[in-house]
Design a protein around this motif. Structure first.
Motif, short mmCIF file in Angstrom:
data_model
loop_
_atom_site.label_atom_id
_atom_site.label_comp_id
_atom_site.label_asym_id
_atom_site.label_seq_id
_atom_site.Cartn_x
_atom_site.Cartn_y
_atom_site.Cartn_z
N GLN A 43 7.06 -17.71 0.32
CA GLN A 43 6.04 -16.57 0.05
C GLN A 43 6.13 -15.62 0.98
O GLN A 43 6.08 -14.24 0.83
CB GLN A 43 4.51 -17.11 -0.07
N ASP A 44 6.24 -15.76 2.23
CA ASP A 44 6.49 -14.85 3.40
C ASP A 44 7.52 -13.71 3.09
O ASP A 44 7.65 -12.77 3.24
CB ASP A 44 6.24 -15.32 4.56
N ALA A 45 8.58 -14.67 2.74
CA ALA A 45 10.03 -14.04 2.42
C ALA A 45 9.91 -12.83 1.25
O ALA A 45 10.48 -11.84 0.98
CB ALA A 45 10.99 -15.00 2.08
N ALA A 46 9.14 -13.53 0.02
CA ALA A 46 9.20 -12.66 -1.08
C ALA A 46 8.41 -11.54 -0.64
O ALA A 46 8.64 -10.29 -1.15
CB ALA A 46 8.70 -13.65 -2.14
N VAL A 47 7.28 -11.40 0.13
CA VAL A 47 6.27 -10.48 0.26
C VAL A 47 7.26 -9.50 1.20
O VAL A 47 7.19 -8.12 0.81
CB VAL A 47 5.15 -10.83 0.97
N THR A 48 7.97 -9.93 2.08
CA THR A 48 8.50 -9.00 2.89
C THR A 48 9.95 -8.38 2.20
O THR A 48 10.07 -7.00 2.29
CB THR A 48 9.36 -9.80 4.12
N CYS A 49 10.59 -9.09 1.32
CA CYS A 49 11.83 -8.27 0.54
C CYS A 49 11.53 -7.83 -0.52
O CYS A 49 12.12 -6.62 -1.12
CB CYS A 49 12.73 -9.62 0.17
N ILE A 50 10.37 -8.02 -1.46
CA ILE A 50 10.11 -7.13 -2.73
C ILE A 50 8.93 -6.17 -2.64
O ILE A 50 8.99 -5.11 -3.03
CB ILE A 50 9.73 -8.33 -3.45
N GLU A 51 7.59 -6.78 -1.80
CA GLU A 51 6.76 -5.95 -2.23
C GLU A 51 6.82 -4.57 -1.03
O GLU A 51 6.51 -3.51 -1.36
CB GLU A 51 5.39 -6.89 -1.57
N LYS A 52 7.47 -5.02 0.07
CA LYS A 52 7.43 -3.81 0.73
C LYS A 52 6.28 -3.07 1.14
O LYS A 52 5.38 -3.73 1.86
CB LYS A 52 8.50 -2.80 0.16
N ASP A 53 5.74 -2.07 0.77
CA ASP A 53 4.79 -1.12 1.31
C ASP A 53 3.81 -0.83 0.10
O ASP A 53 2.91 0.33 0.34
CB ASP A 53 5.22 0.04 2.26
N SER A 54 4.13 -1.12 -1.13
CA SER A 54 3.21 -0.68 -2.29
C SER A 54 3.24 -2.00 -3.28
O SER A 54 4.28 -2.85 -3.16
CB SER A 54 3.98 0.51 -2.99
N VAL A 55 2.32 -1.72 -4.10
CA VAL A 55 1.89 -2.73 -5.08
C VAL A 55 1.60 -2.13 -6.27
O VAL A 55 0.68 -1.24 -6.73
CB VAL A 55 0.61 -3.48 -4.73
N PRO A 56 2.56 -1.92 -7.31
CA PRO A 56 2.64 -1.06 -8.53
C PRO A 56 1.79 -1.73 -9.50
O PRO A 56 0.98 -0.81 -10.43
CB PRO A 56 4.00 -0.87 -9.17
N GLY A 57 1.45 -2.84 -9.52
CA GLY A 57 0.65 -3.46 -10.63
C GLY A 57 -0.62 -4.07 -10.00
O GLY A 57 -0.98 -3.95 -9.08
N ARG A 58 -1.48 -4.86 -11.12
CA ARG A 58 -2.43 -5.56 -10.61
C ARG A 58 -2.45 -6.86 -9.55
O ARG A 58 -3.26 -6.96 -8.68
CB ARG A 58 -3.22 -6.01 -11.68
N ARG A 59 -1.05 -7.55 -9.69
CA ARG A 59 -1.07 -8.62 -8.58
C ARG A 59 -0.15 -8.21 -7.66
O ARG A 59 1.05 -7.60 -8.03
CB ARG A 59 -0.58 -9.69 -9.54
N ASP A 60 -0.02 -8.64 -6.40
CA ASP A 60 0.67 -8.41 -5.43
C ASP A 60 1.86 -9.49 -5.50
O ASP A 60 1.68 -10.67 -6.28
CB ASP A 60 0.06 -8.27 -3.89
N VAL A 61 2.69 -9.52 -4.61
CA VAL A 61 3.80 -10.60 -4.43
C VAL A 61 3.47 -11.71 -4.29
O VAL A 61 3.75 -13.06 -4.71
CB VAL A 61 5.05 -10.16 -3.75
N GLY A 62 2.27 -12.06 -3.10
CA GLY A 62 1.77 -13.31 -2.58
C GLY A 62 1.18 -13.93 -3.86
O GLY A 62 1.26 -15.15 -4.05
N ARG A 63 0.45 -13.31 -4.61
CA ARG A 63 -0.22 -13.79 -5.80
C ARG A 63 0.91 -14.21 -6.93
O ARG A 63 0.67 -15.35 -7.33
CB ARG A 63 -1.05 -12.81 -6.37
#
Length: 971
Positions: free
Chosen positions: A493-513
């Motif tokens: 989960q930490d790796a996915a947030v770091t590599c995909i989410e970066k600094d913005s959440v375009p939709g309703r759900r963030d990468v952690g969710r």
């Protein structure tokens, strides 16, 4: 050497004593703690009645429980769960897990009244040790399940006792100010495992819980679960998280307890869990009140077990005691089958408790028990992996909804021996053994990386194959930095947030969710139809003609063509009552409305009873039908200590609208009359006026006579508001809208009130005694005086002209206009005058004064009289010309001179038809003149002989006589 020291843990005691001496430089408290932990483990292991320690919603505990039940085949299972919840457990087979067993009380007796309603829930998931024990006991012939924990009533009894007790249980023990405190007697216990959440350590920083409705499925209920195994010593938890290189407690438990114990044998599992429970217990803060509750629970449970053993004669070797590891390491004197028998269980209060099953979810369990978001979903995934890996057959209730295969009864196993062999020391080997490094499962991690990129792209992220590779490599890197050979779901989960989410959440759900959803998601349970209370089943039966799958979650659209299918009107009645009783969204009207005196024709509804199943079930605790619950709610509103007249009138309207009960409406109307007599302000006058007008209109069109209560209400309200009117004009807290509504009640109900015996002089005196100082209220008073005849239109116009001519008053003129606008409520005939007052202001004021003045005027009219503005606009539309070309030649009606020809035509010399009509029928004119107080005769040029007093009336209003003559004799 004592018997304990000669047991299987002798070598471990020696090693711990040497370690304590090496670390502390000699015997001290550390040695006592370490040796005391071993004593607790040894004591629990030696107990003839086998103690099985578990942790709340732990896959390792559930797996060890399934193994032990098939191996031991106990005849009695003692379970740490509220004893009054036992009858509900058989209904679990009619539900889809997770669900929660609930005890609910709406009215309390013997407990603090401000805690009502009371609710206790025990959530149950398939990956929990308690469900394995329940399924084994209920589906295995000859096995008895006994719940031994305190009742739901005792849960709140002990909370109240702890809140009322000011001194510690042990006065000699000093109190640490940094320790958390129990709630006060005036605060309801909040949701947490076993006790109030206010006495738990703060949750370490971690990902925020998902902001959705699933986290609120349990409401504000107090949660009861087996095994609240978490350090109560904040410094200890912080130390474990820091050195374990994890973010939160759920991750630490998964890494250092779940994974090692998943493949451990029974003895190792028991001893490790007992060690952890004893450690957390001995390092817990010394809050005397909480310690007393914990120890009383252990005394309660051992007392209940000894009572059952004595009553049934069951051999303790044939029993299994399932409890949290924290309580398995208890040190009370009542511990064990041979413990002291000194604890007395007090009686329950007179509170009536209702029991049922409510839907639960992973997010609700995480929110209630302070777990990290996604931890329960990860635990469910880990449980499924353990079953596939170990091929252990879990226990499932026969017919359990949501399971893939039919449950099977426990297979016959070897008969339990009478005297089990003493367990060997497994702790020494476990503590010395280096952590087992799992081999990296590249295929699993690669599948995770591809799936999270696919989910991210569906949710608006610009993810690509390169991001999948980055997540894969970063997961391995993070695991290595944290001394792990295999990345855990938390590393991923930490790796996915770091590599995909970066600094913005375009939709309703963030990468952690998204990772939490991918790992299993938030599973929501469902209570089956057969397990619902009678009220909920009745609702489903009455809505069956709609043909909707109401048990399913989500929104269902219902179309009701009542004109074509009259039987659907009953469904409409149910939906409107559900809209009143249930939370917003459970039943929402899309098309159609319900008003007094109207019948529905077509309606459209969005129904989500499956999503709000908990609210529907809790309605069943209040009555057997929604009509009964609605009547109770209306009475509770009307007879509440803070009931207002407007609220009671609303209850009257709802009783008429939804229940069509004249009996209840009359009872609540009488109550409204009582509440009105006790009010000492006009705060609720606008709402009272609106509802009384609506009820009067309904009764006048649907009833042959008005109900006695509403006649008394108008009569009493007329005298009541006359008394309050002078004070309201001078009271700074009373707004102009409230004063206008008071006058609206007096003027609007005047005809009915006078017919019922009220005196108009009382109103005239109240207006005469009113002396407002605020401009808006002054204008309102002038309007009232005009309505009563004390102020003529000419005098009112002169006062407004004086305001515009005074430079000191011009800035406050918008407030006067606000008062005139509110005056349209009691005196709607002044609409033309208000248009005149606004027009004169725009015509006379110069631009340097008018332009700064306009924002104040617009803001005042919008804030203070938005609902009356349409009346003013309609009057302006009738007054001003409809076309722009006519504006230049248009003359305002208030500036137009009267037509001399019309006056001359009304004179006898002019031959007007009005004169001929009056002279032909003088009696009518004389009667009207007498009512208006005109005593002049007919001798003012109308006739040669003096006559009745009608001439003054004709003099004053010649146009009226002419118009009447034209209508009566058009030829």
């Amino acid at each position: 050497m004592t018997a304990a020291q000669q047991g299987p843990f002798t070598g471990l005691r020696t090693q711990l004593r040497e370690a304590a001496a090496a670390f502390a430089g000699g015997p001290d408290a550390l040695e006592g703690i370490l040796l005391g932990i071993v004593d607790d483990v040894d004591r629990a292991v030696r107990e003839p009645l086998e103690i099985f320690p578990v942790c709340h919603h732990s896959p390792a505990s559930a797996l060890a429980m399934a193994r032990r039940l098939r191996e031991k085949q106990p005849k009695v299972v003692y379970l740490e769960l509220c004893e009054d919840m036992a009858p509900l457990l058989t209904e679990l087979r009619n539900c889809r897990l997770p669900v929660a067993v609930q005890a609910f009380a709406t009215e309390v007796d013997g407990l603090p009244a401000d805690w009502s309603p009371l609710s206790v829930v025990a959530p149950i998931t398939e990956a929990s040790a308690e469900y394995q024990a329940i399924a084994y006991a209920l589906d295995t012939p000859g096995v008895e399940l006994v719940l031994v924990d305190r009742s739901s009533d005792h849960v709140f009894q002990w909370e109240a006792r702890g809140a009322e007790t000011c001194q510690p249980h042990d006065p000699s023990e000093p109190h640490d100010p940094s320790e958390p405190h129990e709630p006060s007697a005036r605060s309801k216990p909040s949701a947490h495992s076993k006790t109030s959440a206010r006495s738990e350590p703060a949750q370490p920083a971690g990902p925020a819980a998902p902001a959705d409705d699933e986290a609120a499925l349990h409401g504000d209920a107090v949660g009861v679960g087996i095994g609240d195994l978490r350090p109560r010593f904040a410094e200890l938890e912080e130390h474990l998280l820091r050195h374990g290189r994890v973010r939160h407690w759920s991750e630490w438990w998964h890494q250092y307890v779940e994974l090692p114990l998943a493949d451990s044998d029974h003895d190792t599992y028991r001893q490790v869990m007992l060690l952890i429970g004893s450690l957390f217990r001995r390092l817990a803060p010394g809050d005397p009140r909480r310690l007393r509750v914990d120890e009383d629970r252990e005394r309660y449970m051992w007392t209940r077990m000894r009572e059952h053993l004595a009553a049934t004669g069951t051999d303790p070797a044939d029993c299994l005691y399932v409890c949290g590891a924290f309580h398995a390491a208890g040190r009370v004197a009542e511990f064990g089958v041979g413990g002291a028998r000194t604890f007395e269980i007090g009686p329950r209060t007179a509170t009536t408790w209702q029991h049922g099953l409510i839907p639960s979810s992973h997010a609700a369990i995480e929110a209630q028990f302070g777990l990290a978001p996604g931890s329960v979903s990860i635990a469910a995934t880990e449980w499924a992996k353990n079953l596939r890996r170990t091929r252990v057959e879990p226990f499932r209730l026969a017919g359990q909804a949501g399971t893939r295969k039919r449950a099977k009864a426990a297979r016959p196993g070897p008969a339990p021996v009478d005297a089990p062999a003493p367990a060997s020391d497994r702790l020494s080997g476990f503590l010395r053994r280096p952590p087992v490094l799992d081999r990296l499962d590249e295929s699993e991690l690669l599948g995770w990386s591809v799936e999270i990129v696919r989910a991210a792209r569906r949710n608006g992220y610009l993810a690509s194959t390169a991001d999948a590779i980055a997540v894969f490599e970063t997961s391995i890197l993070l695991a290595g930095m944290r001394d792990r050979a295999k990345p855990t779901p938390y590393d991923f989960q930490d790796a996915a947030v770091t590599c995909i989410e970066k600094d913005s959440v375009p939709g309703r759900r963030d990468v952690g969710r998204l990772v939490e959803i991918m790992m299993g998601g938030d599973r929501t349970g469902q209570v089956g139809y057969d397990a619902l209370p009678p009220l909920a089943r009745d609702v489903h039966d009455r809505l069956a003609p709609l043909g909707l799958k109401l048990q399913q979650r989500g929104v269902r659209r219902a179309l009701l063509d009542i004109a074509a299918r009259p039987e659907l009107e009953k469904c409409s009645d149910v939906l409107w009552m559900l809209r009143y009783l249930m939370p917003q969204g459970a039943a929402r009207p899309i098309m159609g409305e319900r008003r007094l005196g109207e019948r529905p024709i077509q309606e459209s509804w969005d129904v989500a009873l499956g999503t709000h199943q908990r609210a529907l079930i809790e309605l069943g605790y209040e009555g057997v039908s929604i009509e009964q619950v609605l009547e109770q709610r209306l009475r509770r509103t009307a007879y509440g200590p803070r009931a207002t007249t407007a609220a009671v009138l609303e209850a009257v309207e709802d009783a008429t609208l939804h229940l069509r009960s004249r009996r209840l409406a009359d009872e609540l109307g009488t109550r409204a009359l009582e509440v009105l007599a006790t009010e000492r302000s006009v705060d609720g006058a606008p709402e009272v006026l609106r509802r009384v007008r609506r009820l009067l209109a309904y009764y006048r069109t649907s009833e042959p006579v008005l109900p006695p209560w509403i006649e008394s209400f108008v009569q009493t309200g007329y005298a009541h508001y006359c008394t309050l009117l002078p004070t309201a004009f001078t009271d700074e807290d009373a707004t102009v809208r409230q004063v206008a509504a008071t006058l609206g009640f007096l003027f609007g109900m005047e005809g009915l009130a006078l017919s019922l015996g009220c005196d108009r002089t009382q109103l005239e005196l109240a207006v005469a005694q009113s002396h407002p100082g605020e401009p808006a209220k002054s204008a309102l008073l002038w309007a009232a005086q005009t309505r009563l005849g004390g102020l003529s239109r000419a005098e009112l116009r002169a006062r407004c002209d004086g305001l515009l001519g005074n430079p000191l008053v011009v800035p406050a003129y918008p407030r006067y206009l606000s008062g005139f606008l509110h005056a349209l409520e009691p005196v709607p005939d002044l609409a033309d005058f208000v248009v005149e007052a606004v027009s004169n202001a725009f015509a006379r004021l110069p631009d340097p004064v008018l332009l700064p003045w306009l924002p104040t005027l617009i803001g005042t009219l919008r804030a203070g009289g938005a609902e009356l503005a349409p009346l003013l606009v309609r009057e302006a539309g009738r007054t001003f010309p409809a076309r722009l070309a006519d504006l230049d030649a248009w003359l305002p009606p208030w500036r137009a001179e009267p037509d001399p020809g019309a006056v001359r035509s009304a004179r006898p010399g002019g031959g007007g038809r009005g004169v001929r009509l009056l002279t032909a029928h003088p009696a009518t004119c004389d009667a009207v003149a007498a009512l208006l107080g005109c005593d002049d005769g007919w001798d003012d040029g109308w006739d040669t002989q003096p006559g009745p007093p009608g001439v003054a009336l004709v003099h004053a209003h010649p146009g009226t006589a002419t118009a009447l003559a034209a209508l009566a004799a058009p030829t």
